[in-house]
Design a protein around this motif. Structure first.
Motif, short mmCIF file in Angstrom:
data_model
loop_
_atom_site.label_atom_id
_atom_site.label_comp_id
_atom_site.label_asym_id
_atom_site.label_seq_id
_atom_site.Cartn_x
_atom_site.Cartn_y
_atom_site.Cartn_z
N PHE A 26 0.82 -1.22 0.00
CA PHE A 26 0.00 0.00 0.00
C PHE A 26 0.86 1.27 0.00
CE2 PHE A 26 -2.35 3.25 2.49
CZ PHE A 26 -3.45 3.41 1.65
N VAL A 27 1.98 1.22 0.68
CA VAL A 27 2.84 2.41 0.81
C VAL A 27 3.75 2.50 -0.41
CG1 VAL A 27 4.57 3.60 2.23
CG2 VAL A 27 2.74 2.29 3.33
N ARG A 28 3.27 3.19 -1.43
CA ARG A 28 4.02 3.36 -2.68
C ARG A 28 4.70 4.72 -2.76
NH1 ARG A 28 2.97 -0.77 -6.05
NH2 ARG A 28 1.06 -1.93 -5.73
N GLU A 29 4.26 5.66 -1.92
CA GLU A 29 4.82 7.00 -1.85
C GLU A 29 4.64 7.47 -0.41
OE1 GLU A 29 1.00 9.57 -3.34
OE2 GLU A 29 2.35 8.77 -4.85
N PRO A 30 5.29 8.56 0.00
CA PRO A 30 5.13 9.02 1.38
C PRO A 30 3.66 9.20 1.74
CG PRO A 30 6.91 10.20 0.32
CD PRO A 30 6.24 9.38 -0.75
N ILE A 31 3.29 8.64 2.87
CA ILE A 31 1.90 8.69 3.33
C ILE A 31 1.88 8.78 4.85
CG2 ILE A 31 1.68 6.18 3.30
CD1 ILE A 31 -1.25 6.59 2.40
N ALA A 32 0.95 9.55 5.38
CA ALA A 32 0.86 9.74 6.83
C ALA A 32 0.43 8.46 7.54
CB ALA A 32 -0.13 10.86 7.15
N ASP A 54 6.79 -2.63 13.54
CA ASP A 54 7.73 -3.70 13.20
C ASP A 54 8.33 -3.50 11.81
OD1 ASP A 54 8.92 -6.19 14.20
OD2 ASP A 54 7.96 -7.08 12.44
N LEU A 55 7.54 -3.02 10.86
CA LEU A 55 8.06 -2.73 9.52
C LEU A 55 9.12 -1.63 9.57
CD1 LEU A 55 4.75 -2.92 7.46
CD2 LEU A 55 6.66 -4.54 7.38
N LEU A 56 8.93 -0.65 10.42
CA LEU A 56 9.94 0.40 10.60
C LEU A 56 11.19 -0.19 11.26
CD1 LEU A 56 7.65 3.32 11.76
CD2 LEU A 56 9.03 3.29 9.67
N ARG A 57 10.98 -1.02 12.28
CA ARG A 57 12.10 -1.63 13.00
C ARG A 57 12.96 -2.49 12.10
NH1 ARG A 57 13.38 -6.41 15.10
NH2 ARG A 57 11.40 -7.33 14.49
N THR A 58 12.32 -3.22 11.21
CA THR A 58 13.06 -4.14 10.34
C THR A 58 13.53 -3.50 9.05
OG1 THR A 58 10.98 -4.95 9.38
CG2 THR A 58 11.89 -6.18 11.26
N GLY A 59 13.19 -2.23 8.84
CA GLY A 59 13.66 -1.52 7.66
C GLY A 59 12.86 -1.78 6.40
N CYS A 62 10.33 3.16 5.92
CA CYS A 62 11.17 4.15 6.58
C CYS A 62 10.35 5.41 6.87
CB CYS A 62 12.41 4.48 5.76
SG CYS A 62 12.09 5.32 4.21
N ALA A 63 10.83 6.16 7.84
CA ALA A 63 10.20 7.42 8.24
C ALA A 63 11.33 8.39 8.59
CB ALA A 63 9.26 7.21 9.41
N PRO A 64 11.87 9.08 7.58
CA PRO A 64 13.01 9.97 7.82
C PRO A 64 12.79 11.00 8.92
CG PRO A 64 12.68 9.67 5.47
CD PRO A 64 11.51 9.03 6.17
N ALA A 65 11.57 11.45 9.12
CA ALA A 65 11.28 12.47 10.14
C ALA A 65 11.55 11.96 11.55
CB ALA A 65 9.83 12.94 10.02
N SER A 72 4.08 10.49 15.28
CA SER A 72 2.74 11.04 15.44
C SER A 72 1.89 10.54 14.28
CB SER A 72 2.78 12.57 15.44
OG SER A 72 3.01 13.06 14.13
N LEU A 73 0.63 10.85 14.32
CA LEU A 73 -0.27 10.44 13.24
C LEU A 73 0.08 11.13 11.92
CD1 LEU A 73 -3.67 10.28 15.12
CD2 LEU A 73 -2.30 8.38 14.29
N GLN A 74 0.82 12.24 11.99
CA GLN A 74 1.23 12.96 10.78
C GLN A 74 2.58 12.49 10.24
OE1 GLN A 74 0.09 14.83 13.62
NE2 GLN A 74 -1.93 14.59 12.72
N THR A 75 3.26 11.61 10.94
CA THR A 75 4.55 11.11 10.48
C THR A 75 4.38 10.45 9.13
OG1 THR A 75 5.33 10.75 12.74
CG2 THR A 75 6.46 9.53 10.99
N LEU A 76 5.22 10.84 8.18
CA LEU A 76 5.17 10.25 6.84
C LEU A 76 6.00 8.98 6.79
CD1 LEU A 76 5.47 13.40 4.54
CD2 LEU A 76 3.41 12.13 5.17
#
Length: 81
Positions: A26-32, A54-59, A62-65, A72-76
């Motif tokens: 689902f995440v094909r481009e930056p999304i909140a 877990d997806l962030l933890r395992t790479g 990604c969420a550069p911010a 937060s809920l606005q984190t891309l």
């Protein structure tokens, strides 16, 4: 990580691999974060947050911010290239 580690620990044995695959697809481009949670929160909202953490933890996402701001809920969230 302060917000994500408790979620990962609480849900680690319950994370459906199919949900992780669906979120990555689902995440094909930056999304909140809020948009992802809204899209996939049909059944168990805490599991969605657990899978995302877990997806962030395992790479796999990604969420550069997160290097400079708290989650937060606005984190891309972005796909990993």
């Amino acid at each position: 990580w302060q917000r994500m580690l408790p979620v990962i620990n609480a849900t680690r044995t319950l994370l459906p691999k199919s949900l992780a695959k669906s979120i990555v697809a689902f995440v094909r481009e930056p999304i909140a974060l809020a948009c992802i949670e809204h899209q996939f929160s049909i059944g168990e909202p805490p599991l969605v947050r657990g899978v995302i953490s877990d997806l962030l933890r395992t790479g796999r996402l990604c969420a550069p911010a997160l290097h400079t701001r708290s989650l937060s809920l606005q984190t891309l969230l972005e796909p990993v290239s």
